[in-house]
Motif scaffolding. Sequence first.
Motif, PDB file in Angstrom:
ATOM      1  N   ALA A  30      23.266  37.624 -15.632  1.00 21.92           N
ATOM      2  CA  ALA A  30      24.496  37.215 -14.970  1.00 21.92           C
ATOM      3  C   ALA A  30      24.165  36.623 -13.599  1.00 21.92           C
ATOM      4  CB  ALA A  30      25.439  38.399 -14.818  1.00 21.92           C
ATOM      5  N   THR A  31      24.865  35.543 -13.228  1.00 25.63           N
ATOM      6  CA  THR A  31      24.649  34.875 -11.952  1.00 25.63           C
ATOM      7  C   THR A  31      25.223  35.708 -10.805  1.00 25.63           C
ATOM      8  OG1 THR A  31      24.691  32.703 -12.994  1.00 25.63           O
ATOM      9  CG2 THR A  31      25.161  32.776 -10.643  1.00 25.63           C
ATOM     10  N   VAL A  32      24.507  35.720  -9.658  1.00 23.67           N
ATOM     11  CA  VAL A  32      24.940  36.470  -8.476  1.00 23.67           C
ATOM     12  C   VAL A  32      24.974  35.526  -7.279  1.00 23.67           C
ATOM     13  CG1 VAL A  32      24.391  38.347  -6.883  1.00 23.67           C
ATOM     14  CG2 VAL A  32      24.035  38.656  -9.347  1.00 23.67           C
ATOM     15  N   VAL A  33      25.993  35.646  -6.436  1.00 23.37           N
ATOM     16  CA  VAL A  33      26.145  34.839  -5.221  1.00 23.37           C
ATOM     17  C   VAL A  33      26.176  35.764  -4.005  1.00 23.37           C
ATOM     18  CG1 VAL A  33      27.610  33.223  -3.958  1.00 23.37           C
ATOM     19  CG2 VAL A  33      27.380  33.022  -6.460  1.00 23.37           C
ATOM     20  N   GLU A  34      25.394  35.405  -2.982  1.00 27.63           N
ATOM     21  CA  GLU A  34      25.380  36.166  -1.733  1.00 27.63           C
ATOM     22  C   GLU A  34      25.730  35.226  -0.573  1.00 27.63           C
ATOM     23  OE1 GLU A  34      25.022  39.304  -1.245  1.00 27.63           O
ATOM     24  OE2 GLU A  34      24.185  40.058  -3.139  1.00 27.63           O
ATOM     25  N   ARG A  35      26.402  35.779   0.441  1.00 26.17           N
ATOM     26  CA  ARG A  35      26.802  35.006   1.611  1.00 26.17           C
ATOM     27  C   ARG A  35      25.683  35.051   2.646  1.00 26.17           C
ATOM     28  NH1 ARG A  35      30.459  30.992   2.428  1.00 26.17           N
ATOM     29  NH2 ARG A  35      31.388  31.062   4.524  1.00 26.17           N
ATOM     30  N   ILE A  36      25.260  33.876   3.125  1.00 26.01           N
ATOM     31  CA  ILE A  36      24.250  33.775   4.174  1.00 26.01           C
ATOM     32  C   ILE A  36      24.977  33.594   5.506  1.00 26.01           C
ATOM     33  CG2 ILE A  36      22.247  32.512   5.006  1.00 26.01           C
ATOM     34  CD1 ILE A  36      21.865  34.014   2.334  1.00 26.01           C
ATOM     35  N   ILE A  37      24.753  34.512   6.420  1.00 19.98           N
ATOM     36  CA  ILE A  37      25.502  34.490   7.690  1.00 19.98           C
ATOM     37  C   ILE A  37      24.595  34.312   8.901  1.00 19.98           C
ATOM     38  CG2 ILE A  37      27.406  35.856   6.775  1.00 19.98           C
ATOM     39  CD1 ILE A  37      26.169  38.323   8.079  1.00 19.98           C
ATOM     40  N   SER A  38      23.259  34.353   8.688  1.00 19.15           N
ATOM     41  CA  SER A  38      22.372  34.210   9.843  1.00 19.15           C
ATOM     42  C   SER A  38      21.042  33.610   9.411  1.00 19.15           C
ATOM     43  CB  SER A  38      22.119  35.567  10.517  1.00 19.15           C
ATOM     44  OG  SER A  38      21.429  36.428   9.638  1.00 19.15           O
ATOM     45  N   ASN A  39      20.342  33.067  10.393  1.00 22.71           N
ATOM     46  CA  ASN A  39      19.014  32.521  10.145  1.00 22.71           C
ATOM     47  C   ASN A  39      18.025  33.664   9.898  1.00 22.71           C
ATOM     48  OD1 ASN A  39      16.879  30.736   9.958  1.00 22.71           O
ATOM     49  ND2 ASN A  39      16.570  30.640  12.173  1.00 22.71           N
ATOM     50  N   ASN A  40      16.969  33.385   9.110  1.00 22.40           N
ATOM     51  CA  ASN A  40      15.931  34.368   8.789  1.00 22.40           C
ATOM     52  C   ASN A  40      16.495  35.590   8.072  1.00 22.40           C
ATOM     53  OD1 ASN A  40      13.814  32.854   9.967  1.00 22.40           O
ATOM     54  ND2 ASN A  40      14.437  33.582  12.012  1.00 22.40           N
ATOM     55  N   GLN A  41      17.587  35.396   7.368  1.00 18.82           N
ATOM     56  CA  GLN A  41      18.188  36.513   6.627  1.00 18.82           C
ATOM     57  C   GLN A  41      17.366  36.819   5.379  1.00 18.82           C
ATOM     58  OE1 GLN A  41      22.401  36.067   6.010  1.00 18.82           O
ATOM     59  NE2 GLN A  41      22.493  37.592   4.377  1.00 18.82           N
ATOM     60  N   THR A  42      17.215  38.071   5.055  1.00 20.86           N
ATOM     61  CA  THR A  42      16.547  38.514   3.834  1.00 20.86           C
ATOM     62  C   THR A  42      17.608  38.918   2.809  1.00 20.86           C
ATOM     63  OG1 THR A  42      14.600  39.285   5.046  1.00 20.86           O
ATOM     64  CG2 THR A  42      14.945  40.166   2.824  1.00 20.86           C
ATOM     65  N   VAL A  43      17.491  38.341   1.627  1.00 19.72           N
ATOM     66  CA  VAL A  43      18.478  38.600   0.569  1.00 19.72           C
ATOM     67  C   VAL A  43      17.748  39.106  -0.666  1.00 19.72           C
ATOM     68  CG1 VAL A  43      20.323  37.649  -0.839  1.00 19.72           C
ATOM     69  CG2 VAL A  43      19.911  36.723   1.443  1.00 19.72           C
ATOM     70  N   ASN A  44      18.143  40.263  -1.140  1.00 19.83           N
ATOM     71  CA  ASN A  44      17.570  40.820  -2.364  1.00 19.83           C
ATOM     72  C   ASN A  44      18.630  40.804  -3.456  1.00 19.83           C
ATOM     73  OD1 ASN A  44      15.034  41.417  -1.177  1.00 19.83           O
ATOM     74  ND2 ASN A  44      15.951  43.204  -0.185  1.00 19.83           N
ATOM     75  N   PHE A  45      18.401  39.954  -4.453  1.00 18.42           N
ATOM     76  CA  PHE A  45      19.332  39.816  -5.568  1.00 18.42           C
ATOM     77  C   PHE A  45      18.953  40.781  -6.685  1.00 18.42           C
ATOM     78  CE2 PHE A  45      19.531  35.618  -3.574  1.00 18.42           C
ATOM     79  CZ  PHE A  45      20.904  35.358  -3.573  1.00 18.42           C
ATOM     80  N   THR A  46      19.946  41.381  -7.283  1.00 17.94           N
ATOM     81  CA  THR A  46      19.754  42.166  -8.503  1.00 17.94           C
ATOM     82  C   THR A  46      20.627  41.552  -9.587  1.00 17.94           C
ATOM     83  OG1 THR A  46      19.305  44.202  -7.270  1.00 17.94           O
ATOM     84  CG2 THR A  46      19.964  44.426  -9.587  1.00 17.94           C
ATOM     85  N   LEU A  47      19.982  41.026 -10.638  1.00 16.68           N
ATOM     86  CA  LEU A  47      20.701  40.359 -11.725  1.00 16.68           C
ATOM     87  C   LEU A  47      20.815  41.293 -12.921  1.00 16.68           C
ATOM     88  CD1 LEU A  47      19.184  36.752 -11.696  1.00 16.68           C
ATOM     89  CD2 LEU A  47      20.914  37.769 -10.207  1.00 16.68           C
ATOM     90  N   LYS A  48      21.996  41.424 -13.400  1.00 13.77           N
ATOM     91  CA  LYS A  48      22.232  42.266 -14.570  1.00 13.77           C
ATOM     92  C   LYS A  48      21.943  41.470 -15.832  1.00 13.77           C
ATOM     93  CE  LYS A  48      25.726  45.162 -16.823  1.00 13.77           C
ATOM     94  NZ  LYS A  48      27.131  45.640 -16.782  1.00 13.77           N
ATOM     95  N   GLU A  49      21.134  42.078 -16.703  1.00 13.34           N
ATOM     96  CA  GLU A  49      20.776  41.386 -17.940  1.00 13.34           C
ATOM     97  C   GLU A  49      22.002  41.214 -18.834  1.00 13.34           C
ATOM     98  OE1 GLU A  49      17.445  41.484 -21.547  1.00 13.34           O
ATOM     99  OE2 GLU A  49      17.573  43.134 -20.098  1.00 13.34           O
ATOM    100  N   GLY A  50      22.182  39.985 -19.291  1.00  9.97           N
ATOM    101  CA  GLY A  50      23.271  39.705 -20.224  1.00  9.97           C
ATOM    102  C   GLY A  50      22.766  39.707 -21.653  1.00  9.97           C
ATOM    103  N   THR A  51      23.497  39.041 -22.524  1.00 11.29           N
ATOM    104  CA  THR A  51      23.099  38.921 -23.921  1.00 11.29           C
ATOM    105  C   THR A  51      22.975  37.445 -24.260  1.00 11.29           C
ATOM    106  OG1 THR A  51      25.339  38.762 -24.824  1.00 11.29           O
ATOM    107  CG2 THR A  51      24.460  40.975 -24.413  1.00 11.29           C
ATOM    108  N   SER A  52      22.499  37.178 -25.446  1.00 11.27           N
ATOM    109  CA  SER A  52      22.355  35.788 -25.872  1.00 11.27           C
ATOM    110  C   SER A  52      23.684  35.067 -25.884  1.00 11.27           C
ATOM    111  CB  SER A  52      21.712  35.737 -27.262  1.00 11.27           C
ATOM    112  OG  SER A  52      22.507  36.432 -28.208  1.00 11.27           O
ATOM    113  N   LEU A  53      24.780  35.798 -26.064  1.00  9.08           N
ATOM    114  CA  LEU A  53      26.100  35.172 -26.091  1.00  9.08           C
ATOM    115  C   LEU A  53      26.570  34.756 -24.706  1.00  9.08           C
ATOM    116  CD1 LEU A  53      28.025  37.341 -28.703  1.00  9.08           C
ATOM    117  CD2 LEU A  53      26.723  35.245 -29.056  1.00  9.08           C
ATOM    118  N   ASP A  54      25.937  35.284 -23.651  1.00  7.49           N
ATOM    119  CA  ASP A  54      26.311  34.902 -22.298  1.00  7.49           C
ATOM    120  C   ASP A  54      25.620  33.621 -21.843  1.00  7.49           C
ATOM    121  OD1 ASP A  54      27.994  37.157 -21.801  1.00  7.49           O
ATOM    122  OD2 ASP A  54      26.189  38.368 -21.585  1.00  7.49           O
TER     123      ASP A  54
END
Length: 916
Positions: free
Chosen positions: A76-100
């Motif tokens: 599944a796609t994840v979107v995070e808001r960037i609010i500052s320079n040199n920001q560290t973002v750790n994404f966690t993507l939930k596994e979908g299925t072939s139908l997704d």
Amino acid sequence: MKTSIYVLLLFLCGWSYSQTTISGTVLDDSGQPIPGANIIVIGTSTGTVTDFDGNFTLNVTQAPPFDLQASSIGFATVVERIISNNQTVNFTLKEGTSLDEVVISASRTPERIFESPVTVERIGLKEIKSTASVDFYDGLENLKGVDVNTNSLTFKSVNTRGFATFANNRFMQLVDGMDNSTPALNFPIGNLVGMTETDVLSVELLPGASSALYGANAFNGILFMQSKNPFDHPGIRASIKRGITSQEAAGDNAYTDVSFSAGHKFSNKFAGKVNFGYLKGTDWAANSEVDKNMPGGTRATNVNYNGVNVYGDIVFTNIRAAAGGLGIVPNVNVSRTGYNESDLTDYNAESIKADWGLYYRPFENDFEISYVGKVGTGSTIYQGTNRYHINGFFQEQHKLEIKNNNFFLRGYVVGDKAGKSYDMEATAIQINRAWKSDQQWFGDYIGTYVGATFGGATEAQAHAAARVAAENGRFEPGSPEFVAAFNKSINDPNLVTGSKFQDASKYYHADGNYNFSHLTDIAEIQIGGSYRQYSLNSSGTIYTDSDGPIDYSEFGVYTQIQKNLELNDALDLKLTGSIRYDKSEYFDGFLSPRISAGLTVNKNHNFRASVQTGFRNPTTQDLFIGLDTGAYVLVGSAPDNLDRFSRTYNVSASGQLLGQPATVTQAGGAAYTNSYTATSALAAAATGNAALLQVANPGLIKPEQISTAEVGYRGKYSNLIVDFSAYYNKYKDFISQGRVISPLYGTVGDNSLSFEAVKNRDYQIYGSYTNAEADVKSYGASIGLSTKILGDFDLSGSYTYAKLDFDQAKYPSFVTNFNTPEHKFKASFGNTELFKNFGFNVSYRFSDDYFWEATFGDGVVPEFHVVDAQINLVVPSLKSIFKVGATNLGGKEYYTAFGTGYIGSMYYASWTINNL
């Protein structure tokens, strides 16, 4: 002063943009890194991909705040808001299925497979990595409902829902929107000059008719292959695969497959890429000596022997007729002695291909201008009417395209050259004739037979003595005389005296599409169209174009309206309506409508239904071929083609006694205006009964039509995914090829002079192209199940049923070329992370036996069971994946079409670098 301030502000703004840096990681919901995940600034083309450890660093020109999106196929796609320079973002993507997973092919717009209005199959990067097949293209044979017929090691024909031979012009293959069919042959030649594996992003397959959006050739289905865009997938990727092929007929032989891809994003506006692939191996040798003319026959037991993979023995004559009706000579057909296929080819299987692309995004958003060029050359075996050695075949493609998320406009040209390709049947015939003419050979045979009979020999002894005498001095394979005759034939493009194909055909294609969804919320509306111009240029070796290229064109326009209706919190209804109009300059225009509905219940169950019509125009060969195969002459039935093929024939002594001239010139149009059915003419000649003759005079060809209905269901039950579909097809004006006999004198139906011509063998056998009167129907169903068991183990399976509904007794001579098993079963079991960085996969395929029909020959293809397996190790420090695998582990050889070589086993090891 103001000017200085403005310059300073611009400098500071530019400096601040260049200093915006984001870094982070992308993990799955179990904490494992996801390599190759896409990171992109929403609304721009600025982005990057994660490395093998799931890490990324991105420098952007935007000043915060803005949105950053992380996505990967199967998650599944994840979107995070960037609010500052040199920001560290750790994404966690939930596994979908072939139908997704998102597909584009079904509706020409992005949508989840779950919501697609028709059946669609997909292979992505994850599946390519874990496939147990030797490469991604071979992996298609593990998809539900798909047939992959193996012509040779490097030429495999993909088809769905039956009705195909290796010349599969009912199925379309698109690479980045470009048709991959060859101009000369008018059908795809597998992946011989297609994509390199390191550049493949995804593969989508639509089974069944898709004419409403894709036009005339999308009759049985479409295969879409999409490559990696260097804006989204920069970097260098490489793969080397080494192993062996193992076959009883050919032994163990080395196999090498190397691919290289390099993409670079020079800026947010400009990117480029280049790809190269090389494959080298030894083809599956075909060595069947089964007698086509007499079940169980051999050269020793059948004087008219015609071996499946023995060539030149197709030349035969009735020796009593050749002896002027001499009573002591039996009324039987005798064939010349042929050469084995292994005498006529080196079984070299080779593919060399390269492509390159330049991509420009002037506004640093989704608006893109691109040029793509592709070239490929290769050697393989192709089986059509005869077996052909495709040697040094060359194909090129060049495309210009302008697109964004709402439209595309592209134009491309596809050209080919036959190289040093030749017909092995014709080559064997010419080698025999270089040594001794047919007239002399049969004269020697008859003279010896008569002498032996007068000497008291039995019929069998006389035939044996006659063949020994006629064969005295024959060119032995490998001898200087054989090699000289062989080389002379394969370098002579005159098919009366040689066997070389000569071709430099092209077609020019343009198509476009506009999606109005960004302009209105009422519905998603699309319009589009296409235009194609053919230029056939075989110098008379394939088509009747000896006096210059044959040019003709066709076009189509279409529209589609799609509407999503939220009926309530639990019910969503998607309605889709499409219609397309196509026109070829040789035929009236056709409308191809499609209506479909998809009902989603509780977000986990989707029910779909569709009805549509489709059509396919006769191919370039159906219209303009003029080819002497040795056994018969193929003549296309375009009105202006009928008289472009002509041949001068010697009339028999018996015919001359009837007052006929010594020679007769006959045009190919006689096949359509003055012919008997071949079966009735041969039966009448054998029995002397003129009443058996049946007038053929087939009508000129016109487009074939299909009406089809399909229903389906997709659903999620906890860890279980179900995908079911069923269809019913009804055909009208089914395009077929028949055999007719045209007498050199007399008018069919007179049962006198024309009958004498048939009895005296003063006739020409033609292969005609026409439409059958027979009602042809087919139906079938497929179901696929996939789940996870024992934690993270992937288990999937599918079953496909296909049935032909046709009254063979009413039309005994009509050939449908259904060519698909009634029952197919496929299964896969694996784990991409059995333990850290180690995975495996095992796949199984079962095919029921089925009857194969084609112009080369007909026969039963026995049932087969195939097991493929692979293990793979990911080494992040080397950015590498190591794989060891084998196909057909059981070792029992099999084949998928009558007349081809048996498919053995392959064992390989591969090293893939940075292919995320």
